[in-house]
Design a protein around this motif. Structure first.
Motif, short mmCIF file in Angstrom:
data_model
loop_
_atom_site.label_atom_id
_atom_site.label_comp_id
_atom_site.label_asym_id
_atom_site.label_seq_id
_atom_site.Cartn_x
_atom_site.Cartn_y
_atom_site.Cartn_z
N THR A 109 -16.88 2.47 25.21
CA THR A 109 -16.68 3.43 23.62
C THR A 109 -16.25 1.67 22.65
N LEU A 137 -20.35 5.84 31.43
CA LEU A 137 -19.58 5.63 31.11
C LEU A 137 -18.84 4.34 31.63
N GLY A 147 -15.04 8.42 25.58
CA GLY A 147 -16.71 8.77 25.65
C GLY A 147 -17.69 10.01 25.21
N HIS A 197 -19.35 8.96 34.11
CA HIS A 197 -18.22 8.07 34.44
C HIS A 197 -18.50 7.38 35.38
#
Length: 187
Positions: A88, A116, A124, A139
């Protein structure tokens, strides 16, 4: 003022400073830190992000979390597949994600899986929703996939997994600016 008077004034000033420094103060306890985002918000962020479902994992895959629904899944390195590591806080990642989403919508596109890393799931999801990116995303909180591919710490990092299982880091271009660049990189 003679020398003795100067020493007396200095001693008096130091004595007062010592008393002030050691004087007890009423310190109220600091409030406990509040979480930046309550966990119940993650469900709302998942709904807002509207990510496409993750492809069910395969045998021998790397354990990751599907951002769309929060389930644990095994991401198998079976190609053709494009894996994009992002975070991010990464500005170039924020530019590249919509390009990857655009590419993935084209007929015959290789499946794209954004991964992510170095960020919280909630952050995210919020970013994907803001960017309008709906790709099935995962993730990698434990960095297991990143370690397996020996991915660099610099982001974004995109890998192409061939049908034969070969894995290569895409370095030209280092950041995708147009869907045509993605198409060229996966050929």
């Amino acid at each position: 003022m003679n020398n003795r008077s100067r020493w007396l004034v200095l001693a008096l000033v130091l004595g007062i400073a010592g008393v002030v420094a050691l004087w007890p103060r009423d310190r109220s306890p600091e409030p406990p830190p509040t979480p930046t985002r309550p966990s119940q918000d993650v469900a709302a962020l998942r709904a807002q992000a509207q990510l496409r479902p993750c492809v069910p994992g395969g045998e021998g895959g790397v354990d990751v979390t599907c951002l769309g629904d929060g389930t644990r899944t095994a991401l198998a390195l079976k190609g053709p597949l494009l894996i994009n590591f992002w975070a991010t806080w990464c500005g170039p990642c924020q530019e590249e994600l919509p390009v990857l989403d655009s590419y993935a919508k084209q007929p015959g596109a290789v499946p794209v899986v954004p991964v992510l890393v170095d960020s919280r799931e909630a952050d995210g999801l919020e970013l994907l929703a803001r960017l309008g990116v709906r790709l099935p995303s995962v993730h990698d909180g434990a960095d297991a996939l990143r370690k397996q591919l020996k991915a660099p710490n610099s982001l974004p990092a995109t890998y192409f997994v061939g049908a034969d299982g070969s894995v290569r880091l895409i370095t030209d271009p280092p950041i995708f600016k147009a869907p045509e660049q993605v198409e060229k990189a996966v050929r």
